[in-house]
Write an enzyme that holds these catalytic residues in place. Structure first.
Site, PDB file in Angstrom:
ATOM      1  N   LEU A 120       0.813  -1.063  -0.135  1.00  0.00           N
ATOM      2  CA  LEU A 120       0.015   0.066   0.094  1.00  0.00           C
ATOM      3  C   LEU A 120       0.975   1.155   0.012  1.00  0.00           C
ATOM      4  O   LEU A 120       1.717   1.319   0.660  1.00  0.00           O
ATOM      5  CB  LEU A 120      -0.621   0.047   1.219  1.00  0.00           C
ATOM      6  CG  LEU A 120      -2.005  -0.805   1.398  1.00  0.00           C
ATOM      7  CD1 LEU A 120      -2.650  -0.827   2.850  1.00  0.00           C
ATOM      8  CD2 LEU A 120      -3.060  -0.450   0.313  1.00  0.00           C
ATOM      9  N   ASP A 121       0.742   2.052  -0.868  1.00  0.00           N
ATOM     10  CA  ASP A 121       1.663   3.645  -0.857  1.00  0.00           C
ATOM     11  C   ASP A 121       1.297   3.957   0.516  1.00  0.00           C
ATOM     12  O   ASP A 121       0.289   3.935   1.331  1.00  0.00           O
ATOM     13  CB  ASP A 121       1.333   4.333  -1.824  1.00  0.00           C
ATOM     14  CG  ASP A 121      -0.303   4.800  -2.071  1.00  0.00           C
ATOM     15  OD1 ASP A 121      -0.865   5.150  -0.987  1.00  0.00           O
ATOM     16  OD2 ASP A 121      -0.792   4.952  -3.149  1.00  0.00           O
ATOM     17  N   ALA A 122       2.239   4.993   0.805  1.00  0.00           N
ATOM     18  CA  ALA A 122       2.144   5.869   2.148  1.00  0.00           C
ATOM     19  C   ALA A 122       0.894   6.454   2.398  1.00  0.00           C
ATOM     20  O   ALA A 122       0.565   6.549   3.385  1.00  0.00           O
ATOM     21  CB  ALA A 122       3.390   6.567   2.003  1.00  0.00           C
TER      22      ALA A 122
END
Length: 187
Positions: A40-42
């Site tokens: 998951l991206d930040a």
């Protein structure tokens, strides 16, 4: 061979190595030799699966196994029938075309934790919630899809991967739970 369900908080990096300005998984999980099965991206929150079994990690995250992933997206604006239809059908994003997926407009989930910091809201622009289930997961795909139909994503929370859901396993951000890897069906 543990399988860990982890609720990744907003702005946490999906890595164990140090990051110069953000928390990483190492600040939350002190289990040796586990790795995320997918990312998951930040800017995204929610369910992440981790394991120490390389084959299981590959099988969970590889598109050939089509593990459905469900996201809740809070978007700017109110979708009309045309926008929802475009999201459900293959959508050309320039560098790739998405596969068909399930999309429905939902009420704001009352069980979802507040984001810290809260999303930016504009008093003259309404927001809506979408539940999006897809079996692929390219980089920033959901955000790119909603933007392509004129509904920029303000908040993105992955709530389910395959048989695992944050509704069934109610973990708050930063919490984790070990589960049996035999629950993963890779048909």
């Amino acid at each position: 061979m543990p399988l860990i369900l982890f609720n990744k908080p907003f702005q946490v990096m999906c890595q164990f190595s140090p990051h110069p300005s953000r928390d990483t998984l190492a600040q939350y999980l002190r289990i040796p030799n586990i790795y995320p099965a997918g990312r998951l991206d930040a800017d995204s929150e929610g369910l992440l699966l981790l394991t120490d079994d390389g084959r299981l990690q590959h099988d969970i995250s590889h598109p050939a196994h089509k593990q459905p992933k469900t996201y809740l997206a809070q978007v700017e604006g109110v979708p009309d029938v045309q926008a929802l239809t475009r999201l459900r059908n293959p959508l050309d994003l320039g560098d790739f075309t998405t596969q068909a997926c399930q999309v429905r407009q939902i009420e704001a989930p009352d069980w979802l934790w507040p984001r810290n910091p809260p999303i930016r809201e504009r008093s003259n622009t309404p927001t809506s919630w979408l539940a999006i289930t897809l079996s692929e997961g390219k980089n920033r795909q959901v955000r790119r899809m909603t933007a392509a139909v004129g509904l920029p994503t303000l908040r993105l929370v992955r709530i389910a991967i395959g048989p695992f859901s944050l509704e069934t396993y109610p973990l708050l951000p930063g919490e984790w739970q070990e589960v049996s890897p035999t629950a993963v069906s890779l048909t």
